[in-house]
Design an enzyme around this catalytic site. Structure first.
Site, PDB file in Angstrom:
ATOM      1  N   ARG A   1     -11.401  10.285 -11.808  1.00 30.72           N
ATOM      2  CA  ARG A   1     -10.649  10.383 -10.555  1.00 30.72           C
ATOM      3  C   ARG A   1     -10.127   9.033 -10.080  1.00 30.72           C
ATOM      4  O   ARG A   1      -9.413   8.953  -9.088  1.00 30.72           O
ATOM      5  CB  ARG A   1     -11.528  11.004  -9.450  1.00 30.72           C
ATOM      6  CG  ARG A   1     -11.904  12.452  -9.740  1.00 30.72           C
ATOM      7  CD  ARG A   1     -12.672  13.125  -8.598  1.00 30.72           C
ATOM      8  NE  ARG A   1     -13.850  12.398  -8.196  1.00 30.72           N
ATOM      9  CZ  ARG A   1     -14.075  11.918  -6.954  1.00 30.72           C
ATOM     10  NH1 ARG A   1     -13.198  12.101  -6.004  1.00 30.72           N
ATOM     11  NH2 ARG A   1     -15.186  11.282  -6.678  1.00 30.72           N
ATOM     12  N   LYS A   2     -10.456   7.954 -10.769  1.00 32.47           N
ATOM     13  CA  LYS A   2     -10.019   6.611 -10.384  1.00 32.47           C
ATOM     14  C   LYS A   2      -8.686   6.278 -11.048  1.00 32.47           C
ATOM     15  O   LYS A   2      -8.516   6.459 -12.250  1.00 32.47           O
ATOM     16  CB  LYS A   2     -11.051   5.561 -10.790  1.00 32.47           C
ATOM     17  CG  LYS A   2     -12.378   5.711 -10.091  1.00 32.47           C
ATOM     18  CD  LYS A   2     -13.352   4.666 -10.592  1.00 32.47           C
ATOM     19  CE  LYS A   2     -14.693   4.793  -9.898  1.00 32.47           C
ATOM     20  NZ  LYS A   2     -15.653   3.781 -10.408  1.00 32.47           N
TER      21      LYS A   2
ATOM     22  N   ASP B   1       0.831  -1.201   0.000  1.00 31.74           N
ATOM     23  CA  ASP B   1       0.000   0.000   0.000  1.00 31.74           C
ATOM     24  C   ASP B   1       0.871   1.258   0.000  1.00 31.74           C
ATOM     25  O   ASP B   1       0.616   2.211  -0.738  1.00 31.74           O
ATOM     26  CB  ASP B   1      -0.953   0.004   1.195  1.00 31.74           C
ATOM     27  CG  ASP B   1      -1.976   1.127   1.120  1.00 31.74           C
ATOM     28  OD1 ASP B   1      -2.412   1.483   0.006  1.00 31.74           O
ATOM     29  OD2 ASP B   1      -2.345   1.650   2.182  1.00 31.74           O
TER      30      ASP B   1
END
Length: 134
Positions: free
Chosen positions: A101-102, A31
C-alpha cells in the site's frame, strides 16, 4: 518514471521574504502535485490493466477506473535556490516504487529551461484500506 508535469505561475502575494516565494507555499504545491501525479499514475495503471484483461477475454466489461484513495504519510522538501516571486516553474513528479500500500514519489521544481533547481521533494503516500484497488 515521470508520471506528471505541472506548469505553475507564481504571483507576487505569496512571499515570505520580500520578493521570494514562501517555503510553505512551495511545499503545499508540491504536495498537491504529488496527489495529482498519484491519481494520474493510478488511472493509467487501471486503464492499462483493463486493456490487458479485455484483450485476453471475449467477455469484456465496462471500465471500472477506480482509484484507491491515498494520503500523504511523509513529505520532505529540500529547498535548493530561492524562488523569485512572479516566476514560472515546472514541477515534475516521478514514481520511484511501490511496496504493497506504500507509494514512493519524488519531485523537482525547476525553471522552464531546467537551468535552476528550486526544490526537490520526496513523498510517501499510503493507499487506504477499503478505498478501491490496493
Amino acid at each position: 518514471q515521470e508520471i506528471a508535469v505541472a506548469n505553475i505561475r507564481f504571483g507576487k502575494y505569496l512571499n515570505g521574504h520580500d520578493g521570494i516565494v514562501h517555503g510553505g507555499i512551495i511545499s503545499l504545491l508540491l504536495d498537491d502535485a504529488f496527489g495529482w501525479g498519484y491519481e494520474a499514475m493510478e488511472r493509467f495503471t487501471n486503464t492499462s490493466n483493463e486493456n490487458d484483461n479485455n484483450s485476453s477475454s471475449s467477455n469484456s466489461s465496462p471500465p471500472q477506473n477506480v482509484v484507491a484513495m491515498a494520503v500523504t504519510a511523509n513529505l520532505n522538501v529540500d529547498y535548493r535556490n530561492p524562488l523569485p516571486a512572479e516566476s514560472d516553474v515546472v514541477v515534475r513528479i516521478y514514481h520511484d516504487r511501490s511496496e504493497g500500500r506504500k507509494v514512493y514519489l519524488s519531485a523537482r521544481m525547476e525553471s522552464y529551461d531546467g537551468s535552476v533547481l528550486y526544490s526537490e521533494a520526496t513523498a510517501l503516500y499510503i493507499k487506504l484500506r477499503g478505498s478501491g484497488r490496493s
